[in-house]
Motif scaffolding. Structure first.
Motif, short mmCIF file in Angstrom:
data_model
loop_
_atom_site.label_atom_id
_atom_site.label_comp_id
_atom_site.label_asym_id
_atom_site.label_seq_id
_atom_site.Cartn_x
_atom_site.Cartn_y
_atom_site.Cartn_z
N ILE A 4 0.86 -1.18 0.00
CA ILE A 4 0.00 0.00 0.00
C ILE A 4 0.90 1.22 0.00
O ILE A 4 1.94 1.24 0.64
N LYS A 5 0.47 2.25 -0.75
CA LYS A 5 1.19 3.51 -0.81
C LYS A 5 0.38 4.60 -0.11
O LYS A 5 -0.74 4.38 0.34
N THR A 6 0.96 5.79 -0.09
CA THR A 6 0.28 6.94 0.50
C THR A 6 -1.08 7.14 -0.17
O THR A 6 -1.16 7.36 -1.38
N GLY A 7 -2.14 7.03 0.64
CA GLY A 7 -3.48 7.31 0.11
C GLY A 7 -3.97 6.34 -0.92
O GLY A 7 -4.99 6.58 -1.57
N GLY A 8 -3.27 5.23 -1.12
CA GLY A 8 -3.64 4.30 -2.18
C GLY A 8 -4.23 3.00 -1.65
O GLY A 8 -4.21 2.72 -0.46
N SER A 9 -4.80 2.21 -2.56
CA SER A 9 -5.35 0.92 -2.20
C SER A 9 -4.28 -0.16 -2.36
O SER A 9 -3.19 0.08 -2.90
N GLU A 10 -4.60 -1.35 -1.89
CA GLU A 10 -3.64 -2.45 -1.96
C GLU A 10 -3.38 -2.86 -3.41
O GLU A 10 -4.29 -2.93 -4.23
N GLN A 11 -2.11 -3.13 -3.71
CA GLN A 11 -1.72 -3.61 -5.03
C GLN A 11 -0.93 -4.91 -4.88
O GLN A 11 -0.33 -5.15 -3.84
N GLN A 12 -0.96 -5.74 -5.93
CA GLN A 12 -0.23 -7.01 -5.89
C GLN A 12 0.60 -7.18 -7.15
O GLN A 12 0.21 -6.76 -8.24
N TYR A 13 1.77 -7.80 -6.95
CA TYR A 13 2.66 -8.07 -8.08
C TYR A 13 3.38 -9.39 -7.80
O TYR A 13 3.83 -9.64 -6.67
N TRP A 14 3.48 -10.22 -8.82
CA TRP A 14 4.19 -11.49 -8.65
C TRP A 14 5.66 -11.30 -9.00
O TRP A 14 6.00 -10.99 -10.14
N LEU A 15 6.52 -11.47 -8.01
CA LEU A 15 7.96 -11.43 -8.23
C LEU A 15 8.41 -12.84 -8.59
O LEU A 15 8.45 -13.74 -7.75
N LEU A 16 8.73 -13.04 -9.86
CA LEU A 16 9.02 -14.39 -10.37
C LEU A 16 10.50 -14.63 -10.61
O LEU A 16 10.91 -15.75 -10.93
N ASN A 17 11.30 -13.58 -10.46
CA ASN A 17 12.73 -13.71 -10.71
C ASN A 17 13.51 -13.11 -9.55
O ASN A 17 12.94 -12.65 -8.56
N LYS A 18 14.82 -13.09 -9.70
CA LYS A 18 15.67 -12.50 -8.66
C LYS A 18 15.38 -11.02 -8.48
O LYS A 18 15.44 -10.49 -7.38
N GLU A 19 15.09 -10.33 -9.59
CA GLU A 19 14.80 -8.91 -9.49
C GLU A 19 13.91 -8.47 -10.62
O GLU A 19 13.78 -9.14 -11.65
N ASP A 20 13.26 -7.33 -10.41
CA ASP A 20 12.39 -6.77 -11.43
C ASP A 20 12.26 -5.27 -11.19
O ASP A 20 12.60 -4.78 -10.10
N LEU A 21 11.77 -4.56 -12.17
CA LEU A 21 11.61 -3.11 -12.07
C LEU A 21 10.14 -2.80 -12.31
O LEU A 21 9.63 -2.91 -13.41
#
Length: 950
Positions: free
Chosen positions: A577-594
């Motif tokens: 969650i960010k400032t004033g924002g709703s929950e977000q989801q992201y699948w981290l499938l590798n060592k790193e991502d941008l």
């Protein structure tokens, strides 16, 4: 066991060291289960995976620990007669005979059936008889007992034929010992009369101690039980009993009770009890059994009130009717685990089933609700559908642990149980799983063969990590989809056995039907979490938008020798969650991502649904500190706890500075919620363990006093000067923290408050007006501040306690004294079962060891009496792992490290491969040494800056 409570199942909450050195306040959650957590939970179990053995040379079939696939049991007819008085040799015994009908699957001239510690009556020189209906059975060539693999071996003159059925009959004698395994005895006093209970604990491999059987989970059969027992007693088993009949044996008037045949089930779920207990409930639907006085006092009323609703919840959750005709639950005075999910006759420690309002605490009530929910969850998941082999134990117990919180939440909707799983299960096991000596949830079958290897699986990884990853799975596929997958799984495999892949298949079917989008299949995602040990730390850089993952280890210098086919990478469901924002989801499938854009501040792993830790860039850490300082309530309460826990563990792993973690606690002087305070208390307790014998103890006390004083005053006002009980469930817990931490840090009036309450009780022993929730902390602090008079009074109250939860609180509080001679006396009492029950010895040693005065005494005592403890108590009645783990928590010097090494060498010949329990303790001690060397000076400087002028 305890369907997951090998206390472990334990859930212990230990407070900070007191001003006089008193520590550890148990807030009412049972400290077995292990610490369930306290099921085949003894306390804190080993993190070492099951060891393997390399075969040396050719072996005979009876040299292998797994049964051959040649025979399959169909039905047992078992008659047992326990003797509830000792024989002329002073032994309690049972006699019995058993007939098992089995089918030959593959032609063989060998019968292997499990039998352990049974003395067989010979028939014409043999140990058994073999017969067939309407045909002549092969004759016996040779029979003997193979002790190492626990078999009755029967060689035949002619082979058994595939598809045909045979009957094997045996007569035997066994000891009704007090080792808490198999068919054993429990003892208690009622009206100064000694009473004996004959009861059982079969899981995992002790049914073979009661009668010859094919003692593997997949060897399901129907059981016809008959018990012959004394007049004035009642017999219970998994099924409803037929009308008992009076019989006479050798002139003695007895009762014969037979039971309806069971459903098809595994041997480890069989149970039978002979006792003179009473019950409440509807005969025969739901009944709560216990000592007569406990039932008369209403101690079973709460369990009865909650069993029906929890059963109804699971019927709805699984979309499947309860499979049996009745549900008996029985509280036993002596029981090694927290509880055991025997189908239709669930056995419990008294503290896990009995509750007495006004005497038992809020935490005691929660423990009862959670354990009942855990065991009832097993009636379907584990009993109706059973794991094929013990390597899948984690799925059985992890599942029951997870859904136990759903069932308890349904039964007590005001308790917020779905949140408390984070404290009770997840944060604790993350510390265990962050060791190089952890192990994967799922083992290979060939790695789990011997009974000792099976027993090693009953640990916090199996129960608590299993619960955590299933909770994470339920979250990212949704709880509705998770429940629907369970329904089809149970429907297809009812009365059968499965592996974890079968569950993944049915959950995938539910996912596909619901259209839930996943980056990979359920099986592919979950393999990363179950087939390799550990978990990742996810690092989020809010300045660059980069997210990375790496295997998290508490000791950065440790070496992971366990290979992983996935190279310690996970598919991670990252939420934020960010400032004033709703929950977000992201699948981290590798060592790193941008993936991230800029934000004011960010909190990841919302409500800690993911099994991973989170690190941030320095800027975001500073923003979080500022946000907590300005308006801590803007961050969800679970995440306030998670931020503290992540920060301290990251600091311990040298990923961030220790002073940064400490700064995460500065907002606590404005915090009144339980979860952040409890998380901070547990983490700061490590600092006290490392420095309570050093010059830093005073400054640490001063800082804690500064932070906790507002909380102490808050609860003083909320309770109108301690005259009322807080309404909110978690407030009742945090009130304990407020008083405990205030007393230990020297807050004015706190010690006088607790000592005064205790003195009032001493002046009038018949009236104990101390709030039930506060008893542990009041007793502990009063005994720590007092002397012999307070200790002796508490000991008398312990001996006379008729309520198990009250006895447990006093048993703990007796360890808080600062008098070494009293602690040594208490240690001696541990070796006398008339004073300290065998089931409580492990906990008592650990309680004494958590006292800084008692720790060196307990450590010396255990080493001096090691052989006696093993020989007299047996390896099944105490948890060696939890004792060693508990007594060495403070070890942080080279001298202590060498003591551990020497002790390991001394006992290796006795423990064999089990001596590996010392390896994670040695690793922890080395890590403690490094941490102290690195952090003592920065900690001293930071404390000075925080406490100057106080």
């Amino acid at each position: 066991m305890a369907g997951g409570f090998y206390i472990s199942k334990t859930v212990a909450a230990v407070c900070l060291v007191g001003a006089a050195g008193a520590l550890a306040v148990i807030i009412g959650l049972s400290v077995l289960y292990a610490q369930e957590k306290s099921k085949n939970v003894e306390l804190l179990p080993t993190t070492a995976g099951p060891s393997t053995t390399t075969p040396s040379g050719p072996k005979e079939p009876w040299d292998y620990y797994r049964l051959p696939k040649t025979l399959s049991p169909v039905r047992y007819n078992i008659t047992l007669r326990p003797r509830l008085t000792p024989n002329t040799d002073g032994l309690y015994v049972f006699t019995g005979h058993s007939q098992v009908l089995f089918r030959c699957v593959i032609e063989t001239d060998l019968i292997l059936i499990h039998a352990n510690k049974l003395d067989f009556t010979k028939f014409d020189g043999f140990l058994a008889k073999l017969s067939m209906d309407g045909d002549t059975a092969p004759t016996l060539k040779k029979t003997w007992l193979e002790a190492p693999t626990q078999y009755l071996v029967i060689q035949l003159n002619e082979p058994l034929q595939p598809g045909k059925f045979y009957k094997l009959y045996t007569e035997f004698v066994g000891e009704l010992s007090d080792d808490l395994g198999g068919f054993y005895r429990s003892e208690y006093f009622e009206d100064n009369v000694k009473k004996i209970v004959a009861t059982t604990q079969m899981q995992p491999t002790d049914a073979r101690k009661a009668f010859p059987c094919f003692d593997e989970p997949a060897m399901k059969a129907v059981f016809h039980m008959t018990l012959i027992h004394p007049q004035g007693t009642v017999a219970l088993s998994n099924s409803i009993n037929y009308d008992p009949v009076n019989i006479t044996v050798n002139g003695e008037s007895l009762i014969e009770t037979s039971f309806e045949p069971t459903e098809i089930m595994s041997t480890y779920l069989l149970a039978f009890v002979v006792c003179d207990f009473a019950y409440i409930g509807t005969n025969p639907d739901i009944r709560i059994w216990a000592r007569r006085k406990a039932i008369e006092e209403g101690q079973g009323n709460y369990a009865l009130a909650k069993t029906g609703p929890i059963l109804a919840f699971f019927e709805n959750y699984y979309n499947s009717s309860y499979p049996l005709k009745k549900s008996d639950q029985i509280a036993l005075p002596d029981f090694s685990a927290g509880a055991m999910e025997n189908w239709g006759l669930i056995t419990y420690r008294e503290t896990a089933l009995l509750y007495n309002p006004g005497v038992s605490s809020n935490g005691d009530k929660e423990w009862v609700a959670t354990v009942i929910s855990h065991e009832l969850a097993h009636m379907w998941f584990g009993n109706l559908v059973t794991m094929r082999w013990w390597n899948d134990l984690w799925l059985n117990e992890g599942f029951a642990t997870y859904v136990s919180y759903l069932g308890a939440d349904y039964a007590e909707p005001d308790w917020n149980m779905k949140d408390l799983i984070v404290l009770n299960e997840i944060v604790g096991v993350m510390r265990v799983d962050a060791s190089a000596y952890s192990h994967p949830l799922s083992s290979k079958e060939e790695e789990v063969l011997k009974p000792d290897q099976i027993n090693q699986l009953f640990d916090s990884i199996t129960y608590s990590k299993g619960a955590a990853v299933l909770r994470m799975l339920s979250d990212f596929i949704t709880e509705t989809v998770f429940s629907k997958g369970l329904h089809t799984y149970l429907e297809e495999f009812a009365y059968n056995t499965t592996s974890y892949k079968d569950l993944w298949k049915h959950l995938q079917m539910a996912v596909d039907k619901a259209g839930v989008a996943l980056p990979h299949s359920v099986e592919v995602i979950m393999n990363r979490w179950t087939l390799q040990m550990g978990f990742p730390v996810v690092t989020i850089n809010t300045q660059t938008g980069k997210i990375t993952q790496e295997h998290f280890l508490l000791d950065p210098d440790s070496v992971v020798d366990t290979p992983s086919q996935f190279n310690y990478e996970w598919f991670v469901p990252v939420t934020w969650i960010k400032t004033g924002g709703s929950e977000q989801q992201y699948w981290l499938l590798n060592k790193e991502d941008l993936v991230l854009g800029a934000s004011d501040w960010l909190v990841a792993n919302v409500n800690m649904t993911g099994f991973y830790r989170v690190n941030y860039d320095e800027t975001n850490w500073e923003r979080l500190i500022a946000r907590l300082t300005l308006n801590h309530q803007e961050i969800p309460v679970i995440n306030r706890a998670q931020i503290i826990d992540d920060a301290f563990n990251l600091a311990k792993a040298n990923i961030i500075e220790t002073t940064l973690a400490l700064r995460m606690t500065t907002f606590l002087n404005k915090e009144v919620e339980y979860m952040p305070w409890e998380t901070a208390r547990r983490n700061l307790n490590y600092f006290f363990l490392m420095f309570d014998r050093s010059e830093l103890y005073g400054p640490m006390q001063a800082y804690m006093k500064k932070q906790v004083t507002p909380l102490f005053h808050y609860f003083r006002d909320l309770t109108v000067n301690w005259t009322k009980i807080p309404e909110k469930h978690t407030d009742q817990y945090n009130q304990i923290n407020a008083i405990s931490l205030a007393c230990s840090s020297g807050v004015e009036s706190c010690r006088e408050l607790t000592s005064g309450w205790f003195k009032e009780w001493m002046n009038n022993p018949a009236v104990n007006s101390i709030d039930a929730n506060l008893k542990s902390t009041v007793y502990c602090n009063a005994i720590a501040a007092g002397g012999k008079a307070q200790w002796d009074f508490a000991w008398e109250m312990y001996k006379n306690a008729t309520i198990a939860s009250e006895a447990e609180k006093l048993m703990y509080a007796l360890s808080c004294t600062q008098e070494p001679w009293l602690l040594n006396r208490y240690l001696q009492y541990c070796l006398d079962p008339e004073k300290i029950r065998k089931q409580d010895v492990s906990n008592t040693f650990i309680y004494i060891g958590r006292n800084p005065v008692g720790q060196p005494l307990a450590w010396d005592f255990i080493r001096a009496n090691w052989l006696y403890i093993l020989n007299e108590y047996g390896r099944g009645t105490i948890s060696i792992v939890s004792i060693i783990n508990g007594l060495t928590e403070r070890f942080s010097t080279e001298y202590e490290y060498k003591q551990l090494e020497l002790f390991k060498k001394e006992v290796e010949a006795i423990l064999g491969s089990a001596a590996g329990i010392f390896d994670p303790v040695l690793e922890r001690t080395k890590a403690n040494m490094n941490w102290v060397a690195l952090n003592k000076k920065p900690l001293s400087d930071w404390l000075s800056s925080q406490t100057s002028g106080i």
